[in-house]
Enzyme design. Structure first.
Site, PDB file in Angstrom:
ATOM      1  N   CYS A  94      25.366 109.148 -94.201  1.00 14.33           N
ATOM      2  CA  CYS A  94      25.262 108.452 -95.490  1.00 14.33           C
ATOM      3  C   CYS A  94      25.587 106.966 -95.408  1.00 14.33           C
ATOM      4  O   CYS A  94      25.231 106.206 -96.313  1.00 14.33           O
ATOM      5  CB  CYS A  94      26.192 109.109 -96.517  1.00 14.33           C
ATOM      6  SG  CYS A  94      25.823 110.851 -96.795  1.00 14.33           S
ATOM      7  N   HIS A 354      20.546 109.566-104.118  1.00 14.82           N
ATOM      8  CA  HIS A 354      21.203 109.261-102.847  1.00 14.82           C
ATOM      9  C   HIS A 354      20.269 109.594-101.688  1.00 14.82           C
ATOM     10  O   HIS A 354      20.333 110.678-101.117  1.00 14.82           O
ATOM     11  CB  HIS A 354      22.501 110.066-102.751  1.00 14.82           C
ATOM     12  CG  HIS A 354      23.218 109.947-101.445  1.00 14.82           C
ATOM     13  ND1 HIS A 354      23.147 108.844-100.619  1.00 14.82           N
ATOM     14  CD2 HIS A 354      24.063 110.827-100.810  1.00 14.82           C
ATOM     15  CE1 HIS A 354      23.896 109.041 -99.546  1.00 14.82           C
ATOM     16  NE2 HIS A 354      24.447 110.240 -99.638  1.00 14.82           N
ATOM     17  N   CYS A 384      31.605 108.069 -98.563  1.00 17.14           N
ATOM     18  CA  CYS A 384      32.044 109.088 -97.621  1.00 17.14           C
ATOM     19  C   CYS A 384      30.860 109.415 -96.725  1.00 17.14           C
ATOM     20  O   CYS A 384      29.708 109.097 -97.042  1.00 17.14           O
ATOM     21  CB  CYS A 384      32.547 110.331 -98.348  1.00 17.14           C
ATOM     22  SG  CYS A 384      31.324 111.157 -99.392  1.00 17.14           S
ATOM     23  N   GLY A 386      29.182 112.478 -93.996  1.00 15.42           N
ATOM     24  CA  GLY A 386      29.214 113.841 -93.493  1.00 15.42           C
ATOM     25  C   GLY A 386      29.900 113.942 -92.134  1.00 15.42           C
ATOM     26  O   GLY A 386      29.851 113.017 -91.322  1.00 15.42           O
TER      27      GLY A 386
END
Length: 398
Positions: A94, A354, A384, A386
């Site tokens: 991300c 997203h 954040c 993964g």
């Protein structure tokens, strides 16, 4: 020791964000989408000689299929950049797009380049979450601390919700506010500076003619925000990751398609090509956290980025905190004591979407233009990541 030089953002733009699988970008190849947004960024700096670009750094979380084979290089070629311009695809899930900005800025800051393109692209319509053939090493199941790597991110959000005591009502209220802010921003034209309209092709079947019929249209706004979102409607949604949990599709980020691109330049390039800097890249930090509670990553990354920048938290005027889940967003906001009014003033990923590896570049474009529009000084992009990471990048209006 050689002093670092400044890296300036001289162009920043993004596509509208489409809903995956059923949205208006579902049939647009990600490499073509990347080429489109790189060309759009270049159009913002017509005096810049494209041959001066050293490299294209592009973030992509699932770099395979139509966004594989080094999509950065492919996108650069499709955009019409000179063959001398290189391309590298980077993956920090991300935070891929934000890491692309950081890497491009660092090449300039250490004096290895004068002009760089940083971008991010993701088609969650064409490449599924985890890819087409995911394969996890059996070794990660050997220790309890590693098993979290294999958790679905929804389960990590459930763990964060329990550990940080973020109840369902708070998550749904946060989601509703994300939609409210996004709709208000769209109606006020707040996204106009950062979005490049994209022409898309729709195909429908004509039974009479026995063929498909193509039609084109131009899309200008993010597809995700819903004016009809209500707290009652959100409360009716079933949990999707745990039977007795609190995380639903309504208080989670939307799976999406999109791309963003920024052009960065040194002070020498700014003067040589008579460019107008939009912002200065200030600092970046990435930190690891336990994979089972990956959503808390910004709790570690934000203080580290602030230390590197020599700034206090209250000096950040605008914060783009990627809303992977309402649970983890609220955990971050509460733990760090972030000013909720400065966090996602125009809504976040729950409403806007997203597109994984593209999000960092997209939200960087949001920050750069928001700082200028509202005459603010410092902005931050954070998320954040993964498998247990957090990332944060700080920008300064010039």
């Amino acid at each position: 020791m050689k002093q670092l030089q400044d890296a300036y953002i001289v162009a920043a733009t993004r596509t509208p964000i489409g809903r995956s699988h059923r949205g208006y970008l579902r049939n647009t190849r990600p490499d073509e989408l990347l080429a489109t947004i790189v060309r759009a960024a270049l159009a913002q700096v017509p005096r810049l000689d494209p041959a001066a670009i050293e490299d294209v750094v592009c973030g992509c979380a699932i770099p395979e299929g139509p966004q594989g084979l080094n999509v950065a290089r492919i996108g650069a070629m499709l955009a019409g950049l000179p063959a001398s311009v290189g391309g590298i695809t980077v993956n920090r899930f991300c935070a891929s797009g934000l890491s692309a900005v950081q890497m491009a800025a660092d090449r300039i800051r250490v004096g290895e380049a004068d002009v760089m393109v940083a971008a991010g692209v993701e088609s969650m319509s064409m490449v599924p979450m985890m890819g087409n053939s995911p394969s996890l090493s059996p070794s990660i199941f050997a220790r309890d601390g590693d098993v979290g790597i294999a958790y679905g991110m929804g389960l990590t959000a459930e763990r964060v919700a329990r550990q940080w005591k973020v109840d369902r009502a708070a998550q749904d209220a946060f989601a509703l506010e994300s939609h409210r802010r996004a709709i208000a921003a769209q109606q006020a034209g707040e996204f106009a500076d950062e979005i490049t309209p994209v022409e898309v092709t729709d195909r429908t079947a004509s039974l009479e003619a026995g063929e498909s019929v193509a039609s084109t249209r131009t899309v200008r706004l993010d597809e995700g925000p819903r004016a009809d979102t209500s707290i009652e409607g959100l409360a009716k949604l079933r949990t999707v990751f745990a039977a007795r949990g609190s995380v639903t599709a309504g208080n989670s980020s939307q799976t999406s398609d999109g791309a963003g691109a920024l052009i960065l330049a040194s002070d020498a390039a700014v003067k040589r090509f008579d460019l107008a800097p939009l912002a200065r890249f200030v600092s970046f930090a990435s930190k690891g956290v336990p994979p089972a509670i990956m959503g808390i990553g910004p709790i570690e990354a934000i203080p580290a980025a602030l230390r590197s920048a020599g700034l206090r938290q209250d000096a950040i005027d605008w914060i783009e905190l990627n809303e992977a889940f309402a649970a983890q967003s609220l955990a971050v906001i509460r733990t760090l004591g972030l000013d909720a009014a400065r966090v996602n003033p125009m809504g976040g990923a729950i409403a806007l979407g997203h597109p994984l590896g593209a999000t960092g570049a997209i939200r960087a474009a949001t920050v750069v233009h928001a700082l200028r529009r509202h005459k603010l000084r410092h902005g931050m992009v954070t998320m954040c990541v993964g498998m247990g990471q957090g990332a944060a990048g700080i920008f300064e209006r010039v």
